[in-house]
Design a protein around this motif. Structure first.
Motif, short mmCIF file in Angstrom:
data_model
loop_
_atom_site.label_atom_id
_atom_site.label_comp_id
_atom_site.label_asym_id
_atom_site.label_seq_id
_atom_site.Cartn_x
_atom_site.Cartn_y
_atom_site.Cartn_z
N GLY A 133 0.71 10.07 44.59
CA GLY A 133 1.19 10.96 43.55
C GLY A 133 0.29 12.16 43.36
N SER A 134 0.54 12.91 42.31
CA SER A 134 -0.26 14.10 42.02
C SER A 134 -1.61 13.68 41.45
N PHE A 135 -2.64 14.48 41.73
CA PHE A 135 -3.98 14.14 41.25
C PHE A 135 -4.37 14.96 40.03
N LEU A 136 -3.61 16.00 39.70
CA LEU A 136 -3.77 16.72 38.45
C LEU A 136 -2.40 16.86 37.81
N GLN A 137 -2.29 16.48 36.56
CA GLN A 137 -1.02 16.67 35.86
C GLN A 137 -1.29 17.25 34.49
N GLY A 138 -0.52 18.29 34.16
CA GLY A 138 -0.73 19.00 32.90
C GLY A 138 -0.38 18.15 31.70
N MET A 139 -1.24 18.22 30.69
CA MET A 139 -0.99 17.50 29.44
C MET A 139 -0.47 18.50 28.41
N LEU A 140 0.84 18.77 28.48
CA LEU A 140 1.44 19.70 27.53
C LEU A 140 1.57 19.07 26.15
N GLY A 141 1.59 17.78 26.09
CA GLY A 141 1.72 17.03 24.85
C GLY A 141 1.89 15.59 25.27
N SER A 142 3.06 15.04 25.02
CA SER A 142 3.41 13.74 25.60
C SER A 142 4.80 13.89 26.20
N ASN A 143 4.87 14.73 27.21
CA ASN A 143 6.17 15.05 27.81
C ASN A 143 6.56 14.01 28.84
N PRO A 144 7.86 13.83 29.09
CA PRO A 144 8.30 12.77 30.00
C PRO A 144 7.79 12.93 31.42
N ARG A 145 7.84 14.14 31.97
CA ARG A 145 7.26 14.40 33.27
C ARG A 145 6.17 15.43 33.06
N HIS A 146 4.94 15.04 33.28
CA HIS A 146 3.82 15.93 33.00
C HIS A 146 3.85 17.13 33.95
N GLU A 147 3.73 18.30 33.38
CA GLU A 147 3.76 19.53 34.15
C GLU A 147 2.55 20.39 33.78
N PRO A 148 2.03 21.14 34.73
CA PRO A 148 2.40 21.18 36.15
C PRO A 148 1.82 20.00 36.92
N GLN A 149 2.43 19.69 38.03
CA GLN A 149 1.96 18.65 38.94
C GLN A 149 1.23 19.33 40.10
N ILE A 150 0.01 18.89 40.37
CA ILE A 150 -0.77 19.47 41.46
C ILE A 150 -1.10 18.37 42.46
N SER A 151 -0.69 18.58 43.69
CA SER A 151 -0.82 17.55 44.72
C SER A 151 -0.79 18.21 46.09
N PRO A 152 -1.42 17.58 47.10
CA PRO A 152 -1.24 18.09 48.47
C PRO A 152 0.20 17.97 48.95
N ASP A 153 0.97 17.08 48.35
CA ASP A 153 2.37 16.89 48.73
C ASP A 153 3.18 18.06 48.21
N PRO A 154 3.81 18.86 49.08
CA PRO A 154 4.54 20.04 48.62
C PRO A 154 5.69 19.70 47.66
N LEU A 155 6.19 18.47 47.71
CA LEU A 155 7.27 18.10 46.81
C LEU A 155 6.78 17.89 45.39
N ARG A 156 5.48 17.71 45.21
CA ARG A 156 4.93 17.45 43.89
C ARG A 156 4.11 18.59 43.34
N ARG A 157 3.99 19.67 44.06
CA ARG A 157 3.06 20.72 43.66
C ARG A 157 3.54 21.50 42.44
N ALA A 158 2.61 22.24 41.86
CA ALA A 158 2.94 23.09 40.72
C ALA A 158 3.71 24.33 41.13
N GLU A 159 3.81 24.59 42.44
CA GLU A 159 4.41 25.84 42.90
C GLU A 159 5.94 25.79 42.82
N ASP A 160 6.48 25.53 41.63
CA ASP A 160 7.92 25.52 41.49
C ASP A 160 8.43 26.76 40.76
N GLY A 161 7.54 27.74 40.56
CA GLY A 161 7.99 29.05 40.14
C GLY A 161 8.04 29.31 38.66
#
Length: 379
Positions: free
Chosen positions: A293-321
């Motif tokens: 999984g991602s090794f850095l995940q943003g703590m916006l609060g207690s959101n269902p999917r933590h954003e941004p997701q930072i990972s070597p896996d391009p499917l999980r990266r923060a680069e979603d625009g």
């Protein structure tokens, strides 16, 4: 709303994902229900907001007492009709309506969408979830204080495990130790994940959201991940425990995990970016392990999917625009908060180890909100 030319917002909230689906509606109203899957906040650009809720537990006096939006509309004859009536009565039936979803990947129910567009045919609906979340990326001092309190509660759960967990206990008892410790200290029960496995014959590499009927043995690994809520904010932590001396394989895994933890945390400075963190995390792959999984995940609060997701896996990266500067990377700023989680697995995917803490990026660099030091705890 001015930038998006919106007349009003519909912000959804509900009970799922450890209660995180209340994330956005709670931010603007402080409402959190019991078992409702969908209540809404109607938020006009001009005038006061209101809550639109179906009849149920969230309308009890004790639940409404915490809610700062005092105009509460009961969904009669049903929730969706009440929403349409409210929009029409407020004069926005021909307007541009922004929808704020649970998160960018979990939208409002399809039957809600179908009802709204068919009963408000002249309205223009625009999904603005990403823009709403982008506003929450930089934390105020008050928000960081809530996250520090959440981190303190997570530390209390880890401390309780280190002091009280023993071989011969069940996984259910381990979960109970955490729940008791954090609730006694004033936490809201958020995410508790935990799993035990034999270090000699491992058969699981991830944490479980619920206990199984397993007795913890004398040479076990117990991975855990805690995200205890405080006032709607969640900081995460996790410290691996072993019963007895760690095997050579798990000691090596921890050494690799700690190296990754230290290298990645050293990139959490204003002006550095997700690219720097991804480069630092390569130490995991170089050691012969995979990141889970991602090794850095943003703590916006207690959101269902933590954003941004930072990972070597391009499917999980923060680069979603939506949370970066358009260069294909997220540039860090003071006020951003991330959980740094080093969850690694071996190539056979049967041996795993998890280490995590939450960091706030300050002008002077990273500040770890957790006080329990990163370590392999032997009990």
């Amino acid at each position: 709303m001015d930038e998006q030319r919106l007349d009003c917002l519909l912000i959804i909230g509900g009970s799922a994902a450890y209660g995180r689906l209340w994330f956005n509606i709670r931010y603007v109203t402080n409402m959190i229900g019991k078992a409702e899957m969908a209540n809404y906040c109607f938020f006009p650009k001009d005038g006061d907001p209101c809550l639109i809720a179906r009849a149920g537990h969230s309308l009890s006096g004790g639940m409404l007492a915490r809610t700062v939006v005092r105009d509460v509309i009961v969904g009669s004859p049903n929730l969706l009709t009440a929403i349409v009536n409210t929009i029409t009565e407020r004069g926005y039936a021909n307007g541009r309506i922004g929808i704020v979803e649970y998160d960018p990947f979990t939208s409002i129910p399809k039957n809600h969408w179908d009802f709204l567009v068919s009963n408000l045919p002249k309205a223009e609906f625009v999904f603005v979830t990403k823009e709403f979340l982008a506003l929450r990326l930089i934390k105020s001092n008050e928000e960081i204080q809530a996250l520090e309190r959440s981190a303190e509660l997570g530390d209390a759960g880890i401390q309780a495990l280190a002091e009280r967990l023993r071989p011969g206990m069940t996984e259910g008892e381990a979960f109970g130790i955490v729940h008791e410790a954090v609730l006694r200290k004033g936490g809201e029960m958020g995410m508790v994940q935990l799993a035990s496995a034999s270090m000699l014959h491992p058969d699981i590499n991830d944490q479980r959201p619920r206990p199984v009927e397993r007795v913890i043995g004398p040479r076990d690994i117990i991975n855990n991940e805690l995200g205890i809520f405080y006032n709607g904010y969640e900081a995460q932590t996790g410290k691996p425990l072993v019963t007895g001396a760690p095997t050579a394989e798990f000691q090596e895994m921890f050494d690799v995990v700690l190296a990754g933890y230290n290298r990645v945390s050293a990139t959490l400075y204003p002006g550095k970016s997700s690219a720097d963190s991804i480069s630092a995390a390569q130490v995991i792959e170089e050691a012969g392990y995979d990141l889970y999984g991602s090794f850095l995940q943003g703590m916006l609060g207690s959101n269902p999917r933590h954003e941004p997701q930072i990972s070597p896996d391009p499917l999980r990266r923060a680069e979603d625009g939506f949370l970066h500067d358009g260069t294909g990377k997220l540039v860090y700023q003071a006020g951003m908060v991330f959980t740094l989680q080093m969850h690694i697995v071996d190539k056979q995917k049967i041996r795993g180890l998890f280490l995590a803490d939450t960091f706030a990026i300050q002008t002077t660099g990273p500040k770890c909100l957790n006080k329990f030091p990163p370590q392999l705890i032997q009990i």
